[in-house]
Design a protein around this motif. Structure first.
Motif, short mmCIF file in Angstrom:
data_model
loop_
_atom_site.label_atom_id
_atom_site.label_comp_id
_atom_site.label_asym_id
_atom_site.label_seq_id
_atom_site.Cartn_x
_atom_site.Cartn_y
_atom_site.Cartn_z
N UNK A 57 0.82 -1.22 0.00
CA UNK A 57 0.00 0.00 0.00
C UNK A 57 0.86 1.27 0.00
N UNK A 58 2.07 1.19 0.56
CA UNK A 58 2.96 2.36 0.54
C UNK A 58 3.77 2.41 -0.75
N UNK A 59 4.06 1.22 -1.28
CA UNK A 59 4.95 1.11 -2.44
C UNK A 59 4.22 1.45 -3.73
N UNK A 60 2.93 1.07 -3.80
CA UNK A 60 2.27 1.06 -5.11
C UNK A 60 2.14 2.45 -5.75
N UNK A 61 1.93 3.50 -4.95
CA UNK A 61 1.85 4.81 -5.59
C UNK A 61 2.93 5.78 -5.09
N UNK A 62 4.05 5.20 -4.68
CA UNK A 62 5.11 6.04 -4.11
C UNK A 62 5.70 7.06 -5.09
N UNK A 63 5.55 6.80 -6.40
CA UNK A 63 6.11 7.74 -7.37
C UNK A 63 5.21 8.96 -7.56
N UNK A 64 3.94 8.84 -7.19
CA UNK A 64 3.04 9.98 -7.35
C UNK A 64 2.55 10.53 -6.01
N UNK A 65 2.77 9.75 -4.94
CA UNK A 65 2.28 10.17 -3.64
C UNK A 65 3.48 10.48 -2.72
N UNK A 66 3.68 11.76 -2.45
CA UNK A 66 4.85 12.18 -1.65
C UNK A 66 4.85 11.56 -0.26
N UNK A 67 3.66 11.41 0.31
CA UNK A 67 3.60 10.87 1.66
C UNK A 67 3.97 9.39 1.67
N UNK A 68 3.45 8.67 0.67
CA UNK A 68 3.82 7.25 0.53
C UNK A 68 5.33 7.12 0.37
N UNK A 69 5.89 7.97 -0.49
CA UNK A 69 7.34 7.94 -0.75
C UNK A 69 8.11 8.20 0.54
N UNK A 70 7.63 9.16 1.31
CA UNK A 70 8.29 9.53 2.56
C UNK A 70 8.27 8.35 3.54
#
Ligand code: C2E
Ligand code: MG
Ligand code: MG
Ligand code: MG
Length: 291
Positions: free
Chosen positions: A204-217
């Motif tokens: 859930x954190x990995x899947x949109x990490x390129x477009x979601x800054x919070x996920x990436x963080x």
């Protein structure tokens, strides 16, 4: 019962009632027989070491070859198995099959470690470590070939008992990995208390990490946290090359996901492993970079 509720406009999960439908009871009996009659299968999904491009082992994922319904994914029977206690024989079958497979791979020069998922009830089997020790001995397999994946949620139920079992497994030489990391409770307490070797950052954190800054963080923070604690960090559910490259740049140790491969039956997994890692490179501990 569940259908009635749905018509009333909302679905309420009521375990005691909704689980006693004739279909459900039939499935339980079929599953019990299925375990005994050898209908369980393991599919294997590889992980790749981002520093070398070589195989970093595989995860064993259970399937049920149902006589009429065909190959059933774990999402359709794990909860039922947990609720009925059938998760125990299933877990033992899975461990034995995974150890045999790892032995078979090592026999042909493939240095493939296997990770097995265990549920809370498997961890509360006081005899688990001893059973595992015997299985490893019978197959002449090394404990370090095996990783046990557990979720935070599984450990939350009886933390003291889970801690004891994980410690004895770890003492035996089996690796411990926290699966779906970040989605359960008290993640940090577990990292502090338990003999953990690896964390798997949840999809859930990995899947949109390129477009979601919070996920990436969150992904970057888990990578740093894991490394500061001396753990290996795996990103699960990686579906595209750009994400894999970004994870490599962030120092993540390995990736797993559809970008590499879906879970495969044993013969395909063998071919995959052989292509990734030649017997010669495995024998001298070196791995080839992918071309
Ligand atoms: P998990 O351990 O987190 O396993 C990963 C699941 O995500 C697998 O589904 C896998 O096919 C899927 N997956 C992997 N890469 C990707 C990706 O890039 N994109 C997407 N969308 N999905 C990906 P599967 O095989 O259906 O397993 C689901 C869950 O069932 C597992 O989650 C695990 O919690 C459980 N499970 C599987 N085998 C066993 C078992 O032997 N024992 C127990 N107790 N649970 C098991
Ligand atoms: Mg897993
Ligand atoms: Mg996982
Ligand atoms: Mg997951």
């Amino acid at each position: 019962y569940a259908a009635k509720r749905r018509r009333a406009g909302k679905v309420v999960y009521t375990p005691g009632l909704s689980d006693c439908t004739p279909q459900r009871l039939g499935l339980v009996a079929e599953f019990r027989r299925g375990i005994e009659e050898g209908q369980l299968r393991l599919h294997y999904q590889p992980k790749v070491d981002l520093a070398t491009g070589g195989a970093a082992g595989v995860e064993a994922l259970v399937r049920w070859q149902h006589p009429r319904e065909g190959l059933m994914p774990p999402g359709r029977f794990i909860t039922m198995a947990e609720e009925t206690g059938l998760i125990r024989p299933m877990g033992l079958w899975t461990l034995e099959a995974a150890i045999r497979q790892s032995r078979a791979w090592h026999d042909v020069g493939l240095d493939a470690d296997v990770a097995v998922n265990l549920s809370v009830d498997n961890l509360h089997d006081e005899g688990l470590t001893e059973t595992l020790r015997k299985l490893l001995e019978t197959e002449q397999a090394q404990p370090g070939w095996l990783t046990i994946e557990v979720t935070e949620t599984a450990m939350m139920k009886h933390p003291k008992q889970a801690k004891r079992i994980l410690e004895s497994l770890h003492e035996l030489g089996v690796r411990i990995s926290i699966d779906d990391f970040g989605t359960g409770y008290s993640s940090l307490a577990y990292l502090k208390e338990l003999p953990v070797d690896e964390v798997k950052v949840d999809r859930s954190f990995v899947k949109d990490m390129l477009v979601d800054d919070r996920g990436a963080c969150i992904v970057r923070t888990v990578i740093d946290l894991g490394h500061n604690l001396g753990l290996k960090v795996v990103a699960e559910g990686v579906e595209d090359l750009a994400s894999a490259e970004r994870l490599a740049a962030w120092g993540c140790d390995s990736v797993q996901g559809f970008v590499l491969s879906r879970p495969m039956p044993s013969p395909e997994a063998t071919t995959w492993l052989a292509a990734r890692e030649t017997p010669a490179s495995a024998a001298c501990g070196r791995r080839h970079l992918p071309s």
